[in-house]
Design a protein around this motif. Structure first.
Motif, mmCIF file in Angstrom:
data_model
loop_
_atom_site.group_PDB
_atom_site.id
_atom_site.type_symbol
_atom_site.label_atom_id
_atom_site.label_comp_id
_atom_site.label_asym_id
_atom_site.label_seq_id
_atom_site.Cartn_x
_atom_site.Cartn_y
_atom_site.Cartn_z
ATOM 1 N N LYS A 261 -4.583 16.803 79.277
ATOM 2 C CA LYS A 261 -4.231 18.226 79.221
ATOM 3 C C LYS A 261 -5.527 19.020 79.149
ATOM 4 O O LYS A 261 -6.465 18.615 78.477
ATOM 5 C CB LYS A 261 -3.402 18.534 77.974
ATOM 6 N N PRO A 262 -5.567 20.163 79.803
ATOM 7 C CA PRO A 262 -6.787 20.974 79.775
ATOM 8 C C PRO A 262 -7.183 21.384 78.355
ATOM 9 O O PRO A 262 -6.347 21.509 77.475
ATOM 10 C CB PRO A 262 -6.421 22.207 80.607
ATOM 11 N N ALA A 263 -8.466 21.589 78.172
ATOM 12 C CA ALA A 263 -8.990 22.005 76.872
ATOM 13 C C ALA A 263 -8.497 23.400 76.526
ATOM 14 O O ALA A 263 -8.221 24.214 77.402
ATOM 15 C CB ALA A 263 -10.510 21.974 76.905
ATOM 16 N N ASP A 264 -8.363 23.647 75.226
ATOM 17 C CA ASP A 264 -8.034 24.978 74.734
ATOM 18 C C ASP A 264 -8.782 25.194 73.426
ATOM 19 O O ASP A 264 -9.599 24.358 73.024
ATOM 20 C CB ASP A 264 -6.519 25.162 74.569
ATOM 21 N N ALA A 265 -8.511 26.301 72.746
ATOM 22 C CA ALA A 265 -9.241 26.627 71.516
ATOM 23 C C ALA A 265 -9.032 25.563 70.436
ATOM 24 O O ALA A 265 -9.963 25.214 69.709
ATOM 25 C CB ALA A 265 -8.809 27.990 71.002
ATOM 26 N N GLU A 266 -7.821 25.032 70.327
ATOM 27 C CA GLU A 266 -7.530 24.023 69.299
ATOM 28 C C GLU A 266 -8.069 22.648 69.665
ATOM 29 O O GLU A 266 -8.379 21.847 68.790
ATOM 30 C CB GLU A 266 -6.019 23.929 69.060
ATOM 31 N N ASN A 267 -8.126 22.358 70.948
ATOM 32 C CA ASN A 267 -8.548 21.044 71.428
ATOM 33 C C ASN A 267 -9.593 21.219 72.523
ATOM 34 O O ASN A 267 -9.270 21.158 73.711
ATOM 35 C CB ASN A 267 -7.347 20.258 71.967
ATOM 36 N N PRO A 268 -10.849 21.410 72.132
ATOM 37 C CA PRO A 268 -11.895 21.701 73.125
ATOM 38 C C PRO A 268 -12.161 20.563 74.110
ATOM 39 O O PRO A 268 -12.713 20.799 75.176
ATOM 40 C CB PRO A 268 -13.120 21.982 72.269
ATOM 41 N N GLU A 269 -11.756 19.358 73.774
ATOM 42 C CA GLU A 269 -11.971 18.236 74.702
ATOM 43 C C GLU A 269 -10.721 17.906 75.508
ATOM 44 O O GLU A 269 -10.718 16.967 76.284
ATOM 45 C CB GLU A 269 -12.424 17.007 73.915
#
Length: 130
Positions: A59-67
């Motif tokens: 899944k693409p990175a987001d603020a909660e999961n930068p990787e």
């Protein structure tokens, strides 16, 4: 006479015990694909009727999961010793491992009074967020 009854009893016990299957299990199908970017797929099918397959993606990175988050989903099936087909599907992601299958135990229903109390609690939580 007693000797024949005893021999017949032992013979009956020997025939009644579960029989061991010594059949060799062979691979009927096996496929593997890995793109190296977190995306993959594999499957296998065996001569005893069991099957497994799994696929995954990032899944693409987001603020909660930068990787990003690795998502894996799949299924497997096999025949129990009693001859029953056991099937399980699953997904594993940021919410953990989530299996589904008719053979898995299910929780009892929530009593009405407890459900009502939970609904009130959740409603209060939502109202306090606003």
């Amino acid at each position: 006479m007693m000797k024949y009854i005893l021999i017949a009893s032992f013979l009956g016990l020997a025939l009644a015990r579960p029989q061991q299957k010594n059949e060799e299990v062979t691979i009927l199908k096996s496929e593997h694909e890995n793109l190296g970017d977190g995306t993959f797929k594999w499957l296998s099918e065996l001569s005893d009727g069991s099957k497994q397959e799994q696929s995954g993606y990032l899944k693409p990175a987001d603020a909660e999961n930068p990787e990003g988050i690795q998502v894996i989903q799949g299924s497997y099936s096999y025949y129990s010793p009693e001859g029953e087909l056991i099937e399980l599907t699953y997904i594993a992601d940021e919410n953990g491992f989530q299996p589904q299958g008719a053979h898995l135990p299910t929780p009892p229903p929530i009593p009405e009074a407890i459900q009502k109390a939970l609904d009130i609690i959740y409603k209060n939580i939502e109202n306090n967020k606003a």
